[in-house]
Enzyme design. Structure first.
Site, PDB file in Angstrom:
ATOM      1  N   ASN A   9     -26.660 -27.946  29.976  1.00  0.00           N
ATOM      2  CA  ASN A   9     -25.774 -27.084  29.186  1.00  0.00           C
ATOM      3  C   ASN A   9     -24.527 -26.885  30.031  1.00  0.00           C
ATOM      4  O   ASN A   9     -24.515 -26.072  30.956  1.00  0.00           O
ATOM      5  CB  ASN A   9     -26.458 -25.752  28.871  1.00  0.00           C
ATOM      6  CG  ASN A   9     -25.632 -24.858  27.973  1.00  0.00           C
ATOM      7  OD1 ASN A   9     -24.467 -25.138  27.693  1.00  0.00           O
ATOM      8  ND2 ASN A   9     -26.226 -23.765  27.525  1.00  0.00           N
ATOM      9  N   ARG A  98     -26.937 -29.915  25.280  1.00  0.00           N
ATOM     10  CA  ARG A  98     -26.462 -29.004  24.251  1.00  0.00           C
ATOM     11  C   ARG A  98     -25.021 -29.392  23.920  1.00  0.00           C
ATOM     12  O   ARG A  98     -24.160 -29.429  24.797  1.00  0.00           O
ATOM     13  CB  ARG A  98     -26.479 -27.557  24.751  1.00  0.00           C
ATOM     14  CG  ARG A  98     -25.903 -26.584  23.727  1.00  0.00           C
ATOM     15  CD  ARG A  98     -25.721 -25.197  24.324  1.00  0.00           C
ATOM     16  NE  ARG A  98     -25.128 -24.276  23.352  1.00  0.00           N
ATOM     17  CZ  ARG A  98     -24.160 -23.426  23.627  1.00  0.00           C
ATOM     18  NH1 ARG A  98     -23.653 -23.383  24.850  1.00  0.00           N
ATOM     19  NH2 ARG A  98     -23.687 -22.625  22.709  1.00  0.00           N
ATOM     20  N   HIS A 186     -24.827 -21.145  17.457  1.00  0.00           N
ATOM     21  CA  HIS A 186     -26.075 -20.589  18.001  1.00  0.00           C
ATOM     22  C   HIS A 186     -27.301 -21.158  17.289  1.00  0.00           C
ATOM     23  O   HIS A 186     -28.370 -20.566  17.287  1.00  0.00           O
ATOM     24  CB  HIS A 186     -26.093 -19.049  17.901  1.00  0.00           C
ATOM     25  CG  HIS A 186     -25.152 -18.375  18.837  1.00  0.00           C
ATOM     26  ND1 HIS A 186     -24.483 -17.212  18.503  1.00  0.00           N
ATOM     27  CD2 HIS A 186     -24.750 -18.686  20.101  1.00  0.00           C
ATOM     28  CE1 HIS A 186     -23.708 -16.839  19.503  1.00  0.00           C
ATOM     29  NE2 HIS A 186     -23.853 -17.725  20.487  1.00  0.00           N
ATOM     30  N   GLY A 215     -25.327 -11.467  22.801  1.00  0.00           N
ATOM     31  CA  GLY A 215     -25.093 -11.716  24.214  1.00  0.00           C
ATOM     32  C   GLY A 215     -23.607 -11.774  24.447  1.00  0.00           C
ATOM     33  O   GLY A 215     -22.829 -11.177  23.701  1.00  0.00           O
ATOM     34  N   GLY A 217     -21.832 -14.289  23.859  1.00  0.00           N
ATOM     35  CA  GLY A 217     -21.530 -14.769  22.519  1.00  0.00           C
ATOM     36  C   GLY A 217     -22.508 -14.102  21.580  1.00  0.00           C
ATOM     37  O   GLY A 217     -23.688 -13.941  21.923  1.00  0.00           O
ATOM     38  N   ARG A 246     -14.457 -12.386  23.105  1.00  0.00           N
ATOM     39  CA  ARG A 246     -13.930 -12.940  21.858  1.00  0.00           C
ATOM     40  C   ARG A 246     -13.810 -11.843  20.805  1.00  0.00           C
ATOM     41  O   ARG A 246     -14.652 -10.949  20.733  1.00  0.00           O
ATOM     42  CB  ARG A 246     -14.820 -14.072  21.351  1.00  0.00           C
ATOM     43  CG  ARG A 246     -14.752 -15.320  22.189  1.00  0.00           C
ATOM     44  CD  ARG A 246     -15.747 -16.358  21.712  1.00  0.00           C
ATOM     45  NE  ARG A 246     -16.819 -16.555  22.675  1.00  0.00           N
ATOM     46  CZ  ARG A 246     -17.935 -17.231  22.433  1.00  0.00           C
ATOM     47  NH1 ARG A 246     -18.139 -17.770  21.243  1.00  0.00           N
ATOM     48  NH2 ARG A 246     -18.851 -17.365  23.363  1.00  0.00           N
ATOM     49  N   ASP A 288     -19.236  -6.909  30.058  1.00  0.00           N
ATOM     50  CA  ASP A 288     -20.675  -6.808  30.315  1.00  0.00           C
ATOM     51  C   ASP A 288     -21.201  -5.501  29.725  1.00  0.00           C
ATOM     52  O   ASP A 288     -20.759  -4.412  30.134  1.00  0.00           O
ATOM     53  CB  ASP A 288     -20.938  -6.867  31.813  1.00  0.00           C
ATOM     54  CG  ASP A 288     -22.412  -7.053  32.150  1.00  0.00           C
ATOM     55  OD1 ASP A 288     -23.262  -6.391  31.526  1.00  0.00           O
ATOM     56  OD2 ASP A 288     -22.718  -7.846  33.059  1.00  0.00           O
ATOM     57  N   MET A 289     -22.140  -5.601  28.790  1.00  0.00           N
ATOM     58  CA  MET A 289     -22.681  -4.410  28.144  1.00  0.00           C
ATOM     59  C   MET A 289     -23.330  -3.465  29.153  1.00  0.00           C
ATOM     60  O   MET A 289     -23.287  -2.235  28.983  1.00  0.00           O
ATOM     61  CB  MET A 289     -23.692  -4.815  27.066  1.00  0.00           C
ATOM     62  CG  MET A 289     -24.300  -3.645  26.297  1.00  0.00           C
ATOM     63  SD  MET A 289     -23.090  -2.640  25.383  1.00  0.00           S
ATOM     64  CE  MET A 289     -22.756  -3.709  23.985  1.00  0.00           C
ATOM     65  N   ARG A 290     -23.922  -3.988  30.212  1.00  0.00           N
ATOM     66  CA  ARG A 290     -24.544  -3.118  31.214  1.00  0.00           C
ATOM     67  C   ARG A 290     -23.512  -2.224  31.879  1.00  0.00           C
ATOM     68  O   ARG A 290     -23.757  -1.027  32.092  1.00  0.00           O
ATOM     69  CB  ARG A 290     -25.269  -3.970  32.266  1.00  0.00           C
ATOM     70  CG  ARG A 290     -26.479  -4.719  31.725  1.00  0.00           C
ATOM     71  CD  ARG A 290     -26.964  -5.785  32.670  1.00  0.00           C
ATOM     72  NE  ARG A 290     -25.964  -6.847  32.842  1.00  0.00           N
ATOM     73  CZ  ARG A 290     -26.173  -7.967  33.519  1.00  0.00           C
ATOM     74  NH1 ARG A 290     -27.352  -8.183  34.094  1.00  0.00           N
ATOM     75  NH2 ARG A 290     -25.229  -8.881  33.642  1.00  0.00           N
ATOM     76  N   GLY A 335     -29.151 -12.091  25.469  1.00  0.00           N
ATOM     77  CA  GLY A 335     -29.148 -11.209  26.634  1.00  0.00           C
ATOM     78  C   GLY A 335     -29.116  -9.736  26.291  1.00  0.00           C
ATOM     79  O   GLY A 335     -29.876  -8.927  26.850  1.00  0.00           O
ATOM     80  N   GLY A 337     -29.624  -8.458  23.088  1.00  0.00           N
ATOM     81  CA  GLY A 337     -30.699  -8.205  22.139  1.00  0.00           C
ATOM     82  C   GLY A 337     -32.052  -8.055  22.791  1.00  0.00           C
ATOM     83  O   GLY A 337     -32.870  -7.234  22.371  1.00  0.00           O
ATOM     84  N   GLU A 338     -32.294  -8.823  23.850  1.00  0.00           N
ATOM     85  CA  GLU A 338     -33.591  -8.777  24.516  1.00  0.00           C
ATOM     86  C   GLU A 338     -33.705  -7.653  25.528  1.00  0.00           C
ATOM     87  O   GLU A 338     -34.815  -7.167  25.791  1.00  0.00           O
ATOM     88  CB  GLU A 338     -33.851 -10.110  25.220  1.00  0.00           C
ATOM     89  CG  GLU A 338     -33.988 -11.288  24.278  1.00  0.00           C
ATOM     90  CD  GLU A 338     -33.981 -12.626  25.007  1.00  0.00           C
ATOM     91  OE1 GLU A 338     -34.344 -12.635  26.208  1.00  0.00           O
ATOM     92  OE2 GLU A 338     -33.606 -13.642  24.405  1.00  0.00           O
ATOM     93  N   GLU A 385     -33.211 -21.802  24.083  1.00  0.00           N
ATOM     94  CA  GLU A 385     -32.446 -22.926  23.557  1.00  0.00           C
ATOM     95  C   GLU A 385     -32.799 -24.231  24.268  1.00  0.00           C
ATOM     96  O   GLU A 385     -32.834 -25.300  23.649  1.00  0.00           O
ATOM     97  CB  GLU A 385     -30.949 -22.637  23.687  1.00  0.00           C
ATOM     98  CG  GLU A 385     -30.487 -21.477  22.827  1.00  0.00           C
ATOM     99  CD  GLU A 385     -29.167 -20.889  23.269  1.00  0.00           C
ATOM    100  OE1 GLU A 385     -28.230 -20.893  22.456  1.00  0.00           O
ATOM    101  OE2 GLU A 385     -29.082 -20.414  24.421  1.00  0.00           O
TER     102      GLU A 385
END
Length: 405
Positions: A9, A98, A186, A215, A217, A246, A288-290, A335, A337-338, A385
């Site tokens: 990838n 990919r 995706h 994630g 993306g 994005r 970064d969501m974190r 990332g 979602g999990e 993936e």
């Protein structure tokens, strides 16, 4: 010597890879692909770092290869050399890739040949920031290991079965004929989740499910009996939800404004929408969501970015429920979602209108089931993936795969 299948990838500054045993490809052996290693070469074009972990996540290599401006070719050769030298040696039997865009023609994995390469090169204008990086390792392998079979697996392929009306824009026919339509992306992730539903949630496998791949993306996909019905990404991977950098869905008039009023060059506008927008652009802090969660209580930009992300998920979820004519379940993956229980909780509270009832304890524990009651169910299912690429390789090559490098 262990026969191995290498899954690649490639990005602009990194080469991610996974290695699978080739023995389970013979005669279409039952079960999933046997993963040996996963790793990456990061810092391409600068100071490289080579990292490998085994199937249990244990670190087995962390190196900084010598070489100035270490590029994709040097990275790939380094991976191949490490495999040959490590633990009795591994001989490559095939390489899978990919590839973001397969256009209309490719609705399944395909073995690479001259005609395939030419066809994929013609799709570069449809994915200029992704397709060239995906194609570079294909060219390198063809040049350095010309007898090694290669398989291309496409992010767009899973959506090719959507109704035609779901793939069209309201544009003149001559524009559509040039390839301007909704492709969706995706797809490798969504294909994996569709394959996993019979194990995790058999009722959803036969029902109406929305999968949220969240994630850096991010997108949503509506599945009916495991097939794509509609998805939030369209012509490009820029569409749909706000993402790490994005913008997501955007009135086309904004682009004209950037060009005419702000006097940006097209390349500048493209970079802004792809790399300076989304969570980063709204927050002014991070993609970064974190990081955003850590600062949300005291930083208004961080909170606003999170709120917009969740709001857009809710709106797009409603549109996909309409496309499905109802909903039986929601799956979180990717990332965010999990791993981000807070985002999952906020999305499900906002979707109470559809009958979702959050189970806070199960959500905090990471699921897999994170709702309660008789209504639609929500699950957390990790995506894979690379495993889908390995399966695609088996479908195309077995039992013809052979050692070549």
């Amino acid at each position: 010597m262990i026969l191995a299948h290498l899954v690649l990838n490639a990005g602009s500054s990194s080469l991610k890879f996974q290695v699978f045993g080739a023995d389970d490809f013979e005669a279409g052996a039952a079960g999933g692909p046997h993963r040996l290693y996963r790793g990456r070469v990061e810092g391409l074009g600068g100071t490289p770092r080579f990292i490998v972990r085994d199937r249990d996540g244990a670190l087995v290599a962390d190196e900084r290869p010598d070489g100035h401006a270490f590029g994709h070719e040097a990275a790939l050769l380094h991976v191949a050399a490490w495999l040959r030298a490590h633990r009795g040696g591994h001989r490559l039997a095939a390489v899978g890739h990919r590839v973001v865009h397969g256009g209309i023609a490719y609705d399944a994995p395909v073995q690479v040949d001259d005609a395939v390469v030419r066809a994929l090169e013609r799709l570069v204008p449809l994915a200029p920031l992704h397709q060239p990086h995906n194609l570079e390792p294909i060219r390198i392998v063809r040049r350095r290991f010309p007898d090694l079979p290669q398989v291309a697996c496409f992010d767009t392929a899973f959506h090719r079965g959507q109704p035609e009306v779901a793939q069209l824009f309201a544009l003149p026919a001559e524009v559509t004929a040039r390839g301007v339509r909704r492709y969706g992306f995706h797809g490798l992730s969504y294909a994996f989740i569709a394959s996993a539903l019979p194990k995790h949630a058999p009722a959803l496998a036969e029902g109406r499910t929305v999968v949220a791949h969240l994630g850096s993306g991010a997108s949503l996909c509506a599945l009916h009996r495991g097939c794509s019905v509609a998805t939030t990404m369209g012509f490009s991977a820029l569409d749909g939800l706000p993402m790490g950098t994005r913008c997501g869905s955007l009135d086309a008039g904004v682009v004209f404004f950037l060009l005419r009023e702000m006097r940006l060059e097209p390349d500048e506008a493209e970079r802004m929408l792809y790399t300076r927008s989304g969570l980063l652009g709204v927050s002014g802090l991070s993609n970064d969501m974190r990081t955003l969660r850590a600062h949300a209580a005291t930083d208004s930009g961080a909170r606003e970015a999170i709120n917009l992300f969740v709001y857009r998920i809710g709106r797009e979820l409603g549109s996909l429920v309409a496309a499905l004519g109802g909903i039986d379940g929601l799956v979180f993956t990717g990332g965010i979602g999990e791993n981000d229980a807070a985002t999952r909780a906020e999305v499900l509270r906002g979707a109470a209108w559809a009958g979702f009832r959050l189970d806070e304890a199960k959500n905090d524990a990471g699921g897999p089931l994170i709702t309660r009651g008789p209504g639609p169910q929500a699950f957390v299912i990790p995506t894979d993936e690379e495993a889908m690429i390995a399966r695609g390789m088996r479908a195309v090559l077995a039992p013809a795969s052979r050692p070549a490098a």
